[in-house]
Scaffold this active site. Structure first.
Site, mmCIF file in Angstrom:
data_model
loop_
_atom_site.group_PDB
_atom_site.id
_atom_site.type_symbol
_atom_site.label_atom_id
_atom_site.label_comp_id
_atom_site.label_asym_id
_atom_site.label_seq_id
_atom_site.Cartn_x
_atom_site.Cartn_y
_atom_site.Cartn_z
ATOM 1 N N LYS A 258 0.821 -1.207 0.000
ATOM 2 C CA LYS A 258 0.000 0.000 0.000
ATOM 3 C C LYS A 258 0.859 1.262 0.000
ATOM 4 C CE LYS A 258 -4.290 -2.074 1.441
ATOM 5 N NZ LYS A 258 -5.413 -2.132 2.383
ATOM 6 N N ARG B 241 -2.725 -10.369 4.882
ATOM 7 C CA ARG B 241 -3.180 -10.516 3.496
ATOM 8 C C ARG B 241 -2.118 -9.886 2.613
ATOM 9 N NH1 ARG B 241 -6.123 -7.459 -0.246
ATOM 10 N NH2 ARG B 241 -7.510 -8.665 -1.594
#
Length: 274
Positions: free
Chosen positions: A204, A243
């Site tokens: 991210k 994840r």
């Protein structure tokens, strides 16, 4: 939890696995690399992403879920739509990962309750296209905790067994970089609630701040090493899972933390297993 984006527009790997054969091959590769779940999604949730039609989402994910499940792979379905979750569970998925925390589709709780599968409740605010406008917090950890527990109450009231619930603080969802770093620093407070906690920070944008040298503006795949660092932080705090895009590296990192004995005990055990 290994990520398989069956999409043309995901922020990191959009277009790489949008065809069924490629997605199945990648999911199988992740499983063999040590994933406990392969998380299949057919709609991008990157900031600014537009919604896709439910028929397109079904067309993308159901054949992938069917083939992976038939191969004995534990599949989770990444969706905010009850119809997609129901179809995916029917095709063999064993977990529902809902980035809206159940807010997008009021029918989701009923589908999950009837199926009896684990349900990841992710913290977010607003739709993907305008989530950053809602990134205003008095105390991000307290506010995220309060809002997640509201989602838990709604889920339990709808008939979902509390032991089936997994909480995700929603790194990057309606949060600016400083909010994400604070959540990591105080992740133990979320774990202490007693629910399994899933951490989804892989590649991210906020992780670019931690890159050495001049790579901060580089492609998302250059954030795999710092993603592994967040996996270590998550394991030390006692998170249930991570994840990630690069399964092997994170699986190895978790193995090191476990060997050294640095992982915190999780109240009530490690949560649902495939």
């Amino acid at each position: 939890m290994g990520i398989v984006n069956v999409t043309p527009d995901s922020f990191s790997d959009g277009g790489l696995y949008e065809h069924t054969a490629a997605a199945v091959a990648h999911g199988t590769f992740m499983w063999e690399a040590g994933a406990d779940y392969v998380d299949v999604g057919g709609e991008s949730t990157r900031p600014g992403a537009e919604r896709v039609e439910v028929g397109d989402e079904l067309r993308r994910v159901v054949p992938v879920v069917e083939r992976l499940a038939a191969a004995g792979i534990a599949v989770s379905i990444d969706t905010t739509r009850a119809a997609v979750a129901e179809a995916a569970v029917g095709a063999g998925a064993v977990l529902v990962n809902d980035v809206s925390g159940g807010l997008h589709d009021p029918a989701m709780a009923g589908v999950v309750a009837a199926a009896g599968v684990p349900w990841v409740l992710n913290h977010s605010r607003g739709a993907s296209r305008d989530m950053y406008s809602a990134a205003v917090y008095d105390d991000v950890v307290r506010d995220v905790t309060t809002e997640l527990l509201m989602r838990v109450d709604d889920a339990v009231e709808a008939g979902v067994a509390p032991e089936r619930l997994i909480l995700d603080p929603g790194f990057g969802f309606a949060k600016r970089a400083e909010h994400n770093w604070t959540l990591f620093a105080r992740l133990g407070e979320l774990v202490a609630l007693g629910f399994p906690v899933l951490v989804g920070s892989s590649r991210k944008r906020f992780l670019a701040e931690a890159l050495a040298g001049t790579r901060a503006g580089g492609p998302a795949r250059e954030r795999d090493a710092v993603t592994v660092a967040t996996t270590v932080l998550a394991a030390q705090a006692g998170a249930w899972g991570v994840r990630v895009h690069d399964v092997a590296a994170s699986a190895d990192a978790v193995g090191v933390v476990d060997r050294v004995g640095l992982s915190s005990p999780v109240p009530g055990g490690r949560g649902p297993r495939p």
